[in-house]
Design a protein around this motif. Structure first.
Motif, mmCIF file in Angstrom:
data_model
loop_
_atom_site.group_PDB
_atom_site.id
_atom_site.type_symbol
_atom_site.label_atom_id
_atom_site.label_comp_id
_atom_site.label_asym_id
_atom_site.label_seq_id
_atom_site.Cartn_x
_atom_site.Cartn_y
_atom_site.Cartn_z
ATOM 1 N N TYR A 68 0.851 -1.193 0.000
ATOM 2 C CA TYR A 68 0.000 0.000 0.000
ATOM 3 C C TYR A 68 0.879 1.233 0.000
ATOM 4 O O TYR A 68 1.817 1.338 0.795
ATOM 5 N N SER A 69 0.582 2.169 -0.893
ATOM 6 C CA SER A 69 1.370 3.393 -0.985
ATOM 7 C C SER A 69 0.524 4.509 -1.587
ATOM 8 O O SER A 69 -0.121 4.308 -2.628
ATOM 9 N N SER A 70 0.514 5.651 -0.942
ATOM 10 C CA SER A 70 -0.141 6.859 -1.461
ATOM 11 C C SER A 70 -1.589 6.634 -1.878
ATOM 12 O O SER A 70 -2.010 7.075 -2.946
ATOM 13 N N GLY A 71 -2.338 5.932 -1.062
ATOM 14 C CA GLY A 71 -3.749 5.710 -1.350
ATOM 15 C C GLY A 71 -4.021 4.671 -2.420
ATOM 16 O O GLY A 71 -5.137 4.595 -2.938
ATOM 17 N N MET A 72 -3.003 3.867 -2.749
ATOM 18 C CA MET A 72 -3.165 2.851 -3.787
ATOM 19 C C MET A 72 -2.662 1.501 -3.299
ATOM 20 O O MET A 72 -1.661 1.423 -2.598
#
Length: 151
Positions: free
Chosen positions: A39-43
């Protein structure tokens, strides 16, 4: 006690976990499958060989994603998210996503040298067919249960 997770607790759970369930629906058929993710930056980033989930998400990119942390029947946290499937085609973003997944998964593997390379640069048929994708999340909810008597 049952309750709702706050936004920061949702973000924390999404960041800490590495296995989730991806649900898709196309042509009147629903399909849910566990995936490794980062999971990274809302993705949510993941990868797959071509197959049913990729075909379904290309047909209908609106998907649902769920992950959880379960200690026991009365002590758990769960996050459910809705978002849009997008295949990652940019080489740099694809490499960063694969490296993120590898860094999350390798410490959990007993014999990493015996595992498929999963996009690490080694050439085999799997690497040539690998599809990296992201789920751009637009709605996230979270719930929990905690047994107060266990504290």
């Amino acid at each position: 006690m049952l309750g709702k997770l706050e936004e920061e607790e949702i973000e924390k759970l999404l960041s800490e976990q590495y296995i989730g369930r991806l649900a898709c629906h196309a042509h009147g058929v629903s399909y849910i499958v566990p995936i490794n993710y980062v999971y990274s930056s809302g993705m949510v980033y993941a990868h797959s060989a071509p197959g049913q989930k990729i075909r379904m998400m290309k047909s209908n990119p609106q998907v649902c994603f769920q992950t959880d942390q379960i200690r026991d029947t009365y002590n758990w946290k769960s996050v459910v998210c809705w978002g849009k499937f997008e295949e990652v085609t940019d080489a740099g973003e694809k490499q960063r996503a694969l490296q993120g997944i590898i860094h999350r998964m390798m410490p959990l593997t007993n014999t990493p040298s015996e595992q498929p390379s999963h996009g690490t640069g080694k050439t085999d048929a799997y690497d040539e067919e690998i599809i990296v994708f992201k789920i751009v999340l637009h709605l996230k909810t979270g719930r929990f249960e905690v047994n107060d008597s266990s504290n």
